[in-house]
Design a protein around this motif. Structure first.
Motif: not given
Length: 297
Positions: A19, A22, A24, A27, A34-35, A37, A51-52, A54, A56, A112
């Protein structure tokens, strides 16, 4: 005061493994919804993604890929680069496990947003992506609305699109905000975080660049970002007036926008900066930048 150093993330500064980028939700302090990657795969490479918590969208930046999810395989035809065309995009619901693989290699964004409701996997073909020409004169830009409200609504909270700003033009102008929920009958605004992921077209003798600005929308929301942006840079907008984004002459600018927020209804309502909203009245007489004529669909 939130500053450029905290919210402008230079290319490669958040990456690890395959990646390049990143970001997340949850985090980093103050970043909740929002996220993003950016996955770089060598020819024949693959990556398993879960996709834990989230939902995507898989957005090829350059190159094609295959995505296996829910027992089905989906081929995303991709593109040469972000300036060449729209691309196939794949939506995957919260909790999905997907395997992204690429025969010839490439770079693939995963936009995400935190979600609870589940929706079907959906493949959006490039030719079905609505393309909007926004602005006029040197404020003309092209918006590919593959994941915006009204263009694709079979998801929980994620809003995503990509914008092409020709070299020398301004976009995200007038500056605008969406950092509070307002519905007073005459005006609506949605509370949304926003990610700007940038790629800038190179010139004949070196890399391109542009500028991004975010300023405070109130005493309780202090923010001051004015950054030179280059390919692979990301700017986070937790709140505030964001824009303009300026593309240096000779260097077309691309950005991928990812938005989501806490409101129970997925919506994208903005408030223009009161000192700048007048520019909207100049667009019709200025006409469309000829570099973008005939692009809408």
């Amino acid at each position: 005061m939130t500053t450029s150093e905290q919210l402008h993330l230079p290319a490669g500064s958040t990456g690890r493994g395959n990646y390049e980028t990143i970001i997340d939700p949850g985090a980093r302090e103050g970043w909740v919804h929002t996220g993003l990657r950016v996955l770089a795969l060598a020819p024949g490479g693959s990556e398993v993604v879960t996709a834990n918590g989230v939902e995507a969208m898989v957005v090829p930046l350059n190159g094609a890929c295959d995505v296996a999810v829910g027992g089905e395989d989906h081929h995303l035809r991709g593109r040469e680069d972000v300036f060449a065309s729209a691309t196939d995009v794949l939506y995957v619901p919260v909790g999905s496990q997907l395997t992204i693989s690429s025969k010839d290699g490439g770079r693939f964004a995963l936009a995400t947003a935190v979600a609870t409701g589940s929706h079907p996997v959906a493949l959006i073909r490039a030719e079905d992506v609505p393309v909007e020409i926004r602005g006029g004169g040197n404020m003309t830009r092209k918006v590919r609305n593959f994941g915006t409200v009204g263009a694709f609504d079979q998801m929980d909270s994620l809003i995503a699109c990509e914008v092409i700003t020709p070299g020398g033009n301004w976009s995200s102008y007038p500056a605008h905000k969406h950092d509070e929920t307002v519905d007073d009958g005459d005006h609506q605004e949605s509370e949304l975080e926003e990610i700007y992921y940038y790629e800038i077209q190179d010139g004949p003798s070196g890399p391109g660049f542009g500028f991004h600005q975010t300023t405070s929308s109130g005493e309780d929301k202090p923010i001051d970002v004015l950054s030179e942006v280059r390919t692979g840079d990301t700017v986070l907008v937790p709140h505030g007036w964001h824009g303009p984004c300026a593309a240096a002459p000779g260097h077309d600018m691309y950005y991928l926008n990812v938005m989501a927020g806490p409101d129970p209804v997925r919506a994208w309502n903005i408030t223009d900066h009161p000192d700048q909203t007048w520019v909207r009245g100049t667009w019709e007489s200025a006409g469309i930048d000829p570099r973008l004529e005939g692009e809408a669909r």
